[in-house]
Motif scaffolding. Structure first.
Motif, PDB file in Angstrom:
ATOM      1  N   MET A 115       0.859  -1.220  -0.121  1.00  0.00           N
ATOM      2  CA  MET A 115      -0.043  -0.011  -0.034  1.00  0.00           C
ATOM      3  C   MET A 115       0.863   1.443   0.001  1.00  0.00           C
ATOM      4  O   MET A 115       0.554   2.150  -0.765  1.00  0.00           O
ATOM      5  CB  MET A 115      -0.878  -0.017   1.198  1.00  0.00           C
ATOM      6  N   LEU A 116       1.730   1.181   0.774  1.00  0.00           N
ATOM      7  CA  LEU A 116       2.716   2.474   0.756  1.00  0.00           C
ATOM      8  C   LEU A 116       3.475   2.543  -0.362  1.00  0.00           C
ATOM      9  O   LEU A 116       3.679   3.781  -0.658  1.00  0.00           O
ATOM     10  CB  LEU A 116       3.843   2.104   1.974  1.00  0.00           C
ATOM     11  N   ILE A 117       3.988   1.491  -0.983  1.00  0.00           N
ATOM     12  CA  ILE A 117       4.709   1.763  -2.383  1.00  0.00           C
ATOM     13  C   ILE A 117       3.654   2.085  -3.368  1.00  0.00           C
ATOM     14  O   ILE A 117       3.948   3.223  -4.304  1.00  0.00           O
ATOM     15  CB  ILE A 117       5.367   0.197  -2.857  1.00  0.00           C
ATOM     16  N   GLY A 118       2.351   1.884  -3.367  1.00  0.00           N
ATOM     17  CA  GLY A 118       1.387   2.229  -4.250  1.00  0.00           C
ATOM     18  C   GLY A 118       0.989   3.551  -4.007  1.00  0.00           C
ATOM     19  O   GLY A 118       0.906   4.417  -5.160  1.00  0.00           O
ATOM     20  N   ILE A 119       0.981   4.035  -2.994  1.00  0.00           N
ATOM     21  CA  ILE A 119       0.732   5.629  -2.656  1.00  0.00           C
ATOM     22  C   ILE A 119       2.038   6.384  -3.404  1.00  0.00           C
ATOM     23  O   ILE A 119       1.714   7.427  -3.965  1.00  0.00           O
ATOM     24  CB  ILE A 119       0.634   6.150  -1.072  1.00  0.00           C
ATOM     25  N   ILE A 120       3.302   5.855  -2.999  1.00  0.00           N
ATOM     26  CA  ILE A 120       4.365   6.809  -3.491  1.00  0.00           C
ATOM     27  C   ILE A 120       4.573   6.764  -4.886  1.00  0.00           C
ATOM     28  O   ILE A 120       4.550   7.638  -5.575  1.00  0.00           O
ATOM     29  CB  ILE A 120       5.544   6.071  -2.965  1.00  0.00           C
ATOM     30  N   VAL A 121       3.937   5.547  -5.757  1.00  0.00           N
ATOM     31  CA  VAL A 121       4.025   5.699  -7.193  1.00  0.00           C
ATOM     32  C   VAL A 121       2.789   6.345  -7.527  1.00  0.00           C
ATOM     33  O   VAL A 121       3.055   7.177  -8.626  1.00  0.00           O
ATOM     34  CB  VAL A 121       3.817   4.186  -7.839  1.00  0.00           C
ATOM     35  N   THR A 122       1.904   6.622  -6.964  1.00  0.00           N
ATOM     36  CA  THR A 122       0.834   7.276  -7.334  1.00  0.00           C
ATOM     37  C   THR A 122       1.224   8.730  -7.363  1.00  0.00           C
ATOM     38  O   THR A 122       0.691   9.637  -8.127  1.00  0.00           O
ATOM     39  CB  THR A 122      -0.641   7.189  -6.590  1.00  0.00           C
ATOM     40  N   GLU A 123       1.857   9.187  -6.459  1.00  0.00           N
ATOM     41  CA  GLU A 123       2.139  10.607  -6.035  1.00  0.00           C
ATOM     42  C   GLU A 123       3.144  10.965  -7.183  1.00  0.00           C
ATOM     43  O   GLU A 123       3.068  12.310  -7.609  1.00  0.00           O
ATOM     44  CB  GLU A 123       2.589  10.890  -4.445  1.00  0.00           C
ATOM     45  N   ILE A 124       3.890   9.904  -7.689  1.00  0.00           N
ATOM     46  CA  ILE A 124       4.997  10.403  -8.391  1.00  0.00           C
ATOM     47  C   ILE A 124       4.519  10.500  -9.996  1.00  0.00           C
ATOM     48  O   ILE A 124       4.672  11.570 -10.601  1.00  0.00           O
ATOM     49  CB  ILE A 124       6.162   9.210  -8.494  1.00  0.00           C
ATOM     50  N   VAL A 125       3.466   9.556 -10.305  1.00  0.00           N
ATOM     51  CA  VAL A 125       3.162   9.514 -11.782  1.00  0.00           C
ATOM     52  C   VAL A 125       1.941  10.330 -11.995  1.00  0.00           C
ATOM     53  O   VAL A 125       1.597  10.863 -13.134  1.00  0.00           O
ATOM     54  CB  VAL A 125       2.683   8.074 -12.016  1.00  0.00           C
ATOM     55  N   ARG A 126       1.187  10.910 -10.812  1.00  0.00           N
ATOM     56  CA  ARG A 126       0.159  11.861 -11.167  1.00  0.00           C
ATOM     57  C   ARG A 126       0.570  13.180 -11.766  1.00  0.00           C
ATOM     58  O   ARG A 126       1.545  13.626 -11.266  1.00  0.00           O
ATOM     59  CB  ARG A 126      -0.846  11.939 -10.033  1.00  0.00           C
ATOM     60  N   PRO A 127      -0.463  13.741 -12.501  1.00  0.00           N
ATOM     61  CA  PRO A 127       0.145  15.059 -13.179  1.00  0.00           C
ATOM     62  C   PRO A 127       0.160  16.134 -12.072  1.00  0.00           C
ATOM     63  O   PRO A 127      -0.829  16.114 -11.192  1.00  0.00           O
ATOM     64  CB  PRO A 127      -0.930  15.299 -14.115  1.00  0.00           C
ATOM     65  N   ARG A 128       0.902  16.969 -12.120  1.00  0.00           N
ATOM     66  CA  ARG A 128       0.833  17.991 -10.918  1.00  0.00           C
ATOM     67  C   ARG A 128      -0.017  19.256 -11.126  1.00  0.00           C
ATOM     68  O   ARG A 128      -0.311  19.663 -12.606  1.00  0.00           O
ATOM     69  CB  ARG A 128       2.082  18.998 -11.099  1.00  0.00           C
ATOM     70  N   PRO A 129      -1.060  19.917 -10.298  1.00  0.00           N
ATOM     71  CA  PRO A 129      -1.890  20.690 -10.701  1.00  0.00           C
ATOM     72  C   PRO A 129      -1.186  22.105 -11.130  1.00  0.00           C
ATOM     73  O   PRO A 129      -0.037  22.358 -10.693  1.00  0.00           O
ATOM     74  CB  PRO A 129      -2.442  20.923  -9.330  1.00  0.00           C
ATOM     75  N   ILE A 130      -1.783  22.482 -12.124  1.00  0.00           N
ATOM     76  CA  ILE A 130      -1.405  23.915 -12.542  1.00  0.00           C
ATOM     77  C   ILE A 130      -1.271  25.078 -11.481  1.00  0.00           C
ATOM     78  O   ILE A 130      -2.233  25.135 -10.644  1.00  0.00           O
ATOM     79  CB  ILE A 130      -2.319  24.168 -13.625  1.00  0.00           C
ATOM     80  N   ASN A 131      -0.274  25.875 -11.479  1.00  0.00           N
ATOM     81  CA  ASN A 131       0.150  26.903 -10.764  1.00  0.00           C
ATOM     82  C   ASN A 131      -0.544  28.270 -11.146  1.00  0.00           C
ATOM     83  O   ASN A 131       0.278  28.529 -12.152  1.00  0.00           O
ATOM     84  CB  ASN A 131       1.468  26.844 -10.348  1.00  0.00           C
ATOM     85  N   TRP A 132      -1.732  28.600 -10.673  1.00  0.00           N
ATOM     86  CA  TRP A 132      -2.171  29.862 -11.424  1.00  0.00           C
ATOM     87  C   TRP A 132      -2.051  31.190 -10.411  1.00  0.00           C
ATOM     88  O   TRP A 132      -2.299  32.103 -10.675  1.00  0.00           O
ATOM     89  CB  TRP A 132      -3.701  29.691 -11.215  1.00  0.00           C
ATOM     90  N   ARG A 133      -0.944  30.963  -9.340  1.00  0.00           N
ATOM     91  CA  ARG A 133      -0.555  32.225  -8.814  1.00  0.00           C
ATOM     92  C   ARG A 133       0.343  33.055  -9.712  1.00  0.00           C
ATOM     93  O   ARG A 133       1.019  32.805 -10.506  1.00  0.00           O
ATOM     94  CB  ARG A 133       0.493  31.727  -7.628  1.00  0.00           C
ATOM     95  N   PRO A 134       0.064  34.323  -9.278  1.00  0.00           N
ATOM     96  CA  PRO A 134       0.875  35.309 -10.494  1.00  0.00           C
ATOM     97  C   PRO A 134       2.359  35.301  -9.903  1.00  0.00           C
ATOM     98  O   PRO A 134       2.615  35.402  -8.838  1.00  0.00           O
ATOM     99  CB  PRO A 134       0.227  36.854  -9.925  1.00  0.00           C
ATOM    100  N   SER A 135       3.247  35.351 -10.887  1.00  0.00           N
ATOM    101  CA  SER A 135       4.600  35.527 -10.684  1.00  0.00           C
ATOM    102  C   SER A 135       5.296  36.576 -11.493  1.00  0.00           C
ATOM    103  O   SER A 135       5.927  37.349 -10.676  1.00  0.00           O
ATOM    104  CB  SER A 135       5.344  34.059 -11.088  1.00  0.00           C
ATOM    105  N   TYR A 136       5.219  36.653 -12.711  1.00  0.00           N
ATOM    106  CA  TYR A 136       5.641  37.787 -13.452  1.00  0.00           C
ATOM    107  C   TYR A 136       7.114  37.819 -13.509  1.00  0.00           C
ATOM    108  O   TYR A 136       7.811  38.754 -13.972  1.00  0.00           O
ATOM    109  CB  TYR A 136       5.102  39.281 -13.154  1.00  0.00           C
TER     110      TYR A 136
END
Length: 392
Positions: free
Chosen positions: A1-22
């Protein structure tokens, strides 16, 4: 289960960062990576320099004999008094400053006689930007996300030219569902001395998200008001600028202190390595056992005193004192009467009045249900005075 959670966190797409940076290196939607890298193409005959220090230092150290442009893009811009004086002097000498921001306050806004306000009742997907210059190929541009419409509510009409407007729909906070279409100036050019301030209140128009879309012409057409001179890109006053908050920031920014710090660390590491060699074991010093009875008594007494349990404290003090009398003078303390006072006075070499006063105090405290702090102080004082004699 722990390995499955780690793999899922690695392969899942990162959420888009909509914060202003400029910032010029930020590739998130509201960064300015695309614009910064396209500036050499927009200003083909100009050199582009990135400024990562304050505006005051940058303008003070520049070559004042060369005309230039200064480009600042951020959601909030505030210049202190020194920066304002320096940038006003910079523009008065014939240079241009391009500012794109939602919020411009401080001495600079007061000097230029302009005031910017934000619209909070905007209806989503209703913002349209346009230019007043009829020679531009495209005049209308639509913005749907990340827009905080700002516009000018006060202008210096003698020195200011309106270059563009914002059109948006706003809904009332009242129960009526009526929508109001507003058209407000958001892009101006105001002259100061020999130069100009070009100010736009739609900074998201210069970010990656809109330049890579259908609104790239808005960026290029608005920047066309700048001359083909040296261009300074401000990368200091940015919401997404990484700021080192470590206490070592000042030390590492000074070359002499930085190398001194490095030498200190290297010296400590060398010391640890060479001192880690086996050495003769030092014989430990064994301290003799201490008589802790006195310390224990003080600790217990302090505990009673801190808890304000004066009754229990006085009872213990009386018990210890009567034990002291029995062990030292061999007097029976079961009954505190006149006979005990006479014997104790004689054997302790104390006056009968002093001895009687102490015994009566003890009798009164034993019969008293609740004691006070004053009772404890009086009891301790009289017992200590009684013990301080040559017959102790």
């Amino acid at each position: 289960m722990l390995i499955g959670i780690i793999v899922t966190e690695i392969v899942r797409p990162r959420p888009i960062n909509w914060r202003p940076s400029y910032t010029s290196v930020s590739k998130i939607p509201f960064g300015c990576f695309v614009l910064f890298n396209e500036l050499p193409n927009i200003f083909s005959n100009s050199e582009v320099k990135s400024v990562e220090s304050s505006m005051y230092d940058a303008l003070l150290q520049r070559d004042s004999t060369i005309l230039s442009n200064y480009l600042i893009i951020n959601d909030y811009i505030y210049l202190d008094e020194q920066e304002t004086n320096q940038v006003l002097k910079y523009v008065a000498n014939g240079n241009h400053v391009f500012i794109a921001t939602n919020n411009l306050t401080g001495k600079l806004a007061d000097t230029l006689n302009i005031e910017v306000t934000q619209q909070y009742g905007i209806k989503e997907d209703s913002v349209k930007a346009s230019f007043t210059n009829k020679s531009f190929q495209q005049k209308d541009f639509f913005y749907t996300r990340g827009v905080n419409p700002s516009y000018f509510v006060s202008l210096d009409t003698l020195n200011t030219e309106v270059l563009g407007h914002l059109e948006f729909k706003s809904s009332s906070l009242l129960e009526t569902n009526e929508e109001e279409t507003n058209v407000r100036p958001n892009f101006i050019k105001t002259s100061f001395g020999k130069g100009n301030f070009i100010i736009n209140t739609l900074p998201v128009a210069y970010t990656n998200f809109y330049i890579l879309g259908n609104n790239k012409n808005y960026t290029t057409q608005s920047l066309s008001y700048l001359n083909n001179h040296l261009l300074y890109w401000d990368d200091y006053k940015k919401s997404g600028r990484k700021v080192i908050t470590s206490p070592m920031r000042f030390v590492l920014n000074q070359p002499a202190l930085k190398w001194g710090y490095y030498l200190l660390v290297i010296g400590l590491l060398l010391f640890v390595v060479f001192k880690a060699k086996r050495e003769q074991r030092i014989i430990p010093v064994i301290k003799p056992l201490e008589n802790s009875s006195v310390a224990f008594a003080k600790t217990v007494g302090s505990l009673y005193y801190q808890n304000r349990d004066y009754t229990n404290l006085n009872n213990k003090k009386i018990t210890y004192f009567l034990t002291y009398i029995r062990n030292r003078y061999y007097i029976n303390t079961t009954i505190l009467d006149e006979n005990l006072i006479t014997q104790l006075s004689a054997k302790a070499s104390k006056s009968k009045d002093e001895t009687k006063a102490l015994i009566e105090l003890i009798q009164s405290l034993k019969n008293k249900p609740v004691h006070t702090e004053k009772d404890s102080l009086v009891l301790v004082q009289k017992i200590n005075t009684f013990k301080q004699s040559y017959g102790r």
